[in-house]
Design a protein around this motif. Structure first.
Motif, PDB file in Angstrom:
ATOM      1  N   ASP A   5      -0.236  19.803  10.778  1.00  0.00           N
ATOM      2  CA  ASP A   5      -1.575  20.144  10.295  1.00  0.00           C
ATOM      3  C   ASP A   5      -1.836  19.504   8.932  1.00  0.00           C
ATOM      4  N   LEU A   6      -0.836  19.551   8.050  1.00  0.00           N
ATOM      5  CA  LEU A   6      -1.009  18.959   6.729  1.00  0.00           C
ATOM      6  C   LEU A   6      -1.140  17.444   6.825  1.00  0.00           C
ATOM      7  N   GLU A   7      -0.353  16.832   7.688  1.00  0.00           N
ATOM      8  CA  GLU A   7      -0.458  15.381   7.881  1.00  0.00           C
ATOM      9  C   GLU A   7      -1.864  14.992   8.341  1.00  0.00           C
ATOM     10  N   ALA A   8      -2.403  15.737   9.287  1.00  0.00           N
ATOM     11  CA  ALA A   8      -3.750  15.442   9.784  1.00  0.00           C
ATOM     12  C   ALA A   8      -4.788  15.598   8.681  1.00  0.00           C
ATOM     13  N   LEU A   9      -4.615  16.609   7.841  1.00  0.00           N
ATOM     14  CA  LEU A   9      -5.552  16.831   6.749  1.00  0.00           C
ATOM     15  C   LEU A   9      -5.460  15.702   5.720  1.00  0.00           C
ATOM     16  N   LEU A  10      -4.252  15.306   5.378  1.00  0.00           N
ATOM     17  CA  LEU A  10      -4.070  14.245   4.382  1.00  0.00           C
ATOM     18  C   LEU A  10      -4.601  12.899   4.879  1.00  0.00           C
ATOM     19  N   GLY A  11      -4.595  12.711   6.195  1.00  0.00           N
ATOM     20  CA  GLY A  11      -5.100  11.461   6.751  1.00  0.00           C
ATOM     21  C   GLY A  11      -6.578  11.466   7.060  1.00  0.00           C
ATOM     22  N   ARG A  12      -7.247  12.594   6.822  1.00  0.00           N
ATOM     23  CA  ARG A  12      -8.666  12.722   7.168  1.00  0.00           C
ATOM     24  C   ARG A  12      -9.510  11.759   6.330  1.00  0.00           C
ATOM     25  N   GLY A  13     -10.323  10.977   7.011  1.00  0.00           N
ATOM     26  CA  GLY A  13     -11.225  10.077   6.315  1.00  0.00           C
ATOM     27  C   GLY A  13     -10.594   8.790   5.824  1.00  0.00           C
ATOM     28  N   VAL A  14      -9.315   8.584   6.112  1.00  0.00           N
ATOM     29  CA  VAL A  14      -8.643   7.355   5.694  1.00  0.00           C
ATOM     30  C   VAL A  14      -8.772   6.326   6.804  1.00  0.00           C
ATOM     31  N   GLU A  15      -9.212   5.118   6.457  1.00  0.00           N
ATOM     32  CA  GLU A  15      -9.486   4.100   7.476  1.00  0.00           C
ATOM     33  C   GLU A  15      -8.231   3.602   8.170  1.00  0.00           C
ATOM     34  N   THR A  16      -7.085   3.639   7.473  1.00  0.00           N
ATOM     35  CA  THR A  16      -5.874   3.064   8.052  1.00  0.00           C
ATOM     36  C   THR A  16      -4.955   4.118   8.656  1.00  0.00           C
ATOM     37  N   ALA A  17      -5.528   5.161   9.273  1.00  0.00           N
ATOM     38  CA  ALA A  17      -4.706   6.138   9.976  1.00  0.00           C
ATOM     39  C   ALA A  17      -3.967   5.450  11.115  1.00  0.00           C
ATOM     40  N   ILE A  18      -2.671   5.754  11.226  1.00  0.00           N
ATOM     41  CA  ILE A  18      -1.813   4.977  12.110  1.00  0.00           C
ATOM     42  C   ILE A  18      -1.069   5.836  13.113  1.00  0.00           C
ATOM     43  N   ARG A  19      -0.862   7.079  12.804  1.00  0.00           N
ATOM     44  CA  ARG A  19       0.118   7.915  13.440  1.00  0.00           C
ATOM     45  C   ARG A  19       0.476   7.517  14.861  1.00  0.00           C
ATOM     46  N   GLU A  48       0.838  -1.198   0.000  1.00  0.00           N
ATOM     47  CA  GLU A  48       0.000   0.000   0.000  1.00  0.00           C
ATOM     48  C   GLU A  48       0.871   1.245   0.000  1.00  0.00           C
ATOM     49  N   THR A  49       0.415   2.289  -0.670  1.00  0.00           N
ATOM     50  CA  THR A  49       1.089   3.570  -0.552  1.00  0.00           C
ATOM     51  C   THR A  49       0.807   4.146   0.830  1.00  0.00           C
ATOM     52  N   VAL A  50       1.832   4.712   1.450  1.00  0.00           N
ATOM     53  CA  VAL A  50       1.678   5.252   2.802  1.00  0.00           C
ATOM     54  C   VAL A  50       2.179   6.689   2.857  1.00  0.00           C
ATOM     55  N   LEU A  51       1.586   7.447   3.757  1.00  0.00           N
ATOM     56  CA  LEU A  51       2.085   8.773   4.098  1.00  0.00           C
ATOM     57  C   LEU A  51       3.085   8.597   5.230  1.00  0.00           C
ATOM     58  N   LEU A  52       4.283   9.138   5.037  1.00  0.00           N
ATOM     59  CA  LEU A  52       5.365   8.984   6.001  1.00  0.00           C
ATOM     60  C   LEU A  52       5.705  10.328   6.634  1.00  0.00           C
ATOM     61  N   GLU A  53       6.152  10.273   7.881  1.00  0.00           N
ATOM     62  CA  GLU A  53       6.574  11.483   8.582  1.00  0.00           C
ATOM     63  C   GLU A  53       7.935  11.257   9.221  1.00  0.00           C
ATOM     64  N   ASN A  54       8.847  12.211   9.034  1.00  0.00           N
ATOM     65  CA  ASN A  54      10.078  12.236   9.813  1.00  0.00           C
ATOM     66  C   ASN A  54       9.797  13.080  11.045  1.00  0.00           C
ATOM     67  N   GLU A  55       9.659  12.408  12.180  1.00  0.00           N
ATOM     68  CA  GLU A  55       9.220  13.095  13.398  1.00  0.00           C
ATOM     69  C   GLU A  55      10.198  14.171  13.843  1.00  0.00           C
ATOM     70  N   ALA A  56      11.497  13.995  13.525  1.00  0.00           N
ATOM     71  CA  ALA A  56      12.495  14.984  13.935  1.00  0.00           C
ATOM     72  C   ALA A  56      12.380  16.280  13.142  1.00  0.00           C
ATOM     73  N   GLU A  57      11.720  16.233  11.990  1.00  0.00           N
ATOM     74  CA  GLU A  57      11.596  17.414  11.139  1.00  0.00           C
ATOM     75  C   GLU A  57      10.202  18.028  11.184  1.00  0.00           C
ATOM     76  N   SER A  58       9.318  17.493  11.994  1.00  0.00           N
ATOM     77  CA  SER A  58       7.928  17.958  11.999  1.00  0.00           C
ATOM     78  C   SER A  58       7.812  19.356  12.603  1.00  0.00           C
ATOM     79  N   THR A  59       6.849  20.109  12.074  1.00  0.00           N
ATOM     80  CA  THR A  59       6.523  21.438  12.563  1.00  0.00           C
ATOM     81  C   THR A  59       5.008  21.509  12.719  1.00  0.00           C
ATOM     82  N   ALA A  60       4.527  22.605  13.229  1.00  0.00           N
ATOM     83  CA  ALA A  60       3.072  22.772  13.342  1.00  0.00           C
ATOM     84  C   ALA A  60       2.422  22.693  11.965  1.00  0.00           C
ATOM     85  N   ALA A  61       3.091  23.262  10.948  1.00  0.00           N
ATOM     86  CA  ALA A  61       2.524  23.248   9.592  1.00  0.00           C
ATOM     87  C   ALA A  61       2.490  21.835   9.021  1.00  0.00           C
ATOM     88  N   THR A  62       3.562  21.071   9.221  1.00  0.00           N
ATOM     89  CA  THR A  62       3.577  19.706   8.689  1.00  0.00           C
ATOM     90  C   THR A  62       2.607  18.812   9.451  1.00  0.00           C
TER      91      THR A  62
END
Length: 299
Positions: free
Chosen positions: A283-297, A267-281
């Motif tokens: 927020d965008l991560e949460a938006l991109l994961g909205r409504g997706v059944e396999t949210a994992i964060r 499956e294609t996945v959305l990935l996050e580098n936690e060391a590089e995360s900011t408030a903007a990233t």
């Protein structure tokens, strides 16, 4: 509008299309238009590379027509394809799209997961397969769900985690010739655990299969691989037992194979580098994961 957030995406293929579809789902008409434009362009260029289309224009002329370096559209670039004669292939390079007030810069990478690992990006899309192949630890017990992946990643090895799956699921599936199975046996993980002999897989998936099935189940199993030019289903039919990707399983059945347990989603996945995360990233991560059944964060 907040600052620009750069997101790494594949240059071509199913994971790029899945990422674009997710952006289209949350990015309104602009996101949908971008997804349609890039997907149709790359599908045509793939057909050209495979010899199914014969364009009148040279590849450099088409590249100039596609790209809009001074506009708002997508830009493309050329890479050498790994097919015979190594033709040049048009692939995605970059694009900007506004998502819920945030300007998102999509940047094409051959392997976005590795770009996140080297801290070039906070967010990116790639195949779950690559995560299993590179950083998921091998354990005696197998792995079956995307939601279990983060627990298998050593935090000393990488800061990258899976945030969500996009649901564009192809499955790594057990396949066997009917005569390989004893009467009444099910082709599942327990069968592999009791099995001793050859198991045919694609060479690139050796570590992935070890992670998915677990090292205990593979005791007494010998991996074998398709010969060059032989399709995987044909090689599995010759071996008797194997693991390969399926969508409908039609090709496997054409080779006389029985389909068993779906082992793991490719499956294609959305990935996050936690060391590089900011408030903007975030927020965008949460938006991109909205409504997706396999949210994992991970917490």
């Amino acid at each position: 509008m907040t600052g620009t957030v750069a997101v790494a995406v594949p240059r071509k293929g199913r994971p790029l299309e899945a990422a674009l579809e997710r952006l289209a789902a949350v990015g309104g008409s602009d996101g949908a238009a971008l997804a349609d434009d890039v997907s149709s362009t790359l599908r045509y260029e793939k057909a050209v590379t495979k010899g199914r289309q014969s364009p009148d224009d040279r590849v450099y002329d088409r590249l100039a027509d596609y790209s809009e370096p001074h506009g708002d559209g997508a830009e493309y670039t050329l890479v050498r394809d790994d097919r015979e004669a190594h033709p040049r292939r048009v692939v995605f390079d970059s694009a900007r799209v506004t998502v819920d007030g945030t300007e998102v810069l999509l940047v094409g990478r051959e392997e976005p997961f590795r770009a996140l690992r080297t801290h070039e990006f906070a967010l990116g899309f790639d195949s779950a397969d690559l995560v299993l192949e590179e950083v998921v630890g091998l354990r005696p017990e197998g792995l079956s769900e995307l939601g279990d992946v983060n627990a298998r990643i050593d935090p000393r090895d990488t800061d990258v985690r899976v945030a969500t799956g996009l649901g564009d699921t192809v499955r790594h599936t057990l396949m066997a010739r009917p005569e390989t199975l004893p009467p009444g046996a099910d082709l599942d993980r327990s069968f592999v655990a009791d099995y001793e002999g050859r198991l045919c897989i694609s060479p690139r998936y050796e570590r992935l299969v070890e992670a998915v099935l677990g090292t205990d189940a593979l005791d007494g199993v010998e991996f074998v691989y398709p010969e060059p030019g032989v399709e995987e289903e044909a090689a599995i039919a010759d071996t008797g037992l194997g693991v390969y990707l399926t969508v409908t399983g039609g090709t496997a059945r054409e080779h006389g194979l029985v389909l068993g347990t779906d082992l793991f989603p490719s499956e294609t996945v959305l990935l996050e580098n936690e060391a590089e995360s900011t408030a903007a990233t975030d927020d965008l991560e949460a938006l991109l994961g909205r409504g997706v059944e396999t949210a994992i964060r991970a917490d």
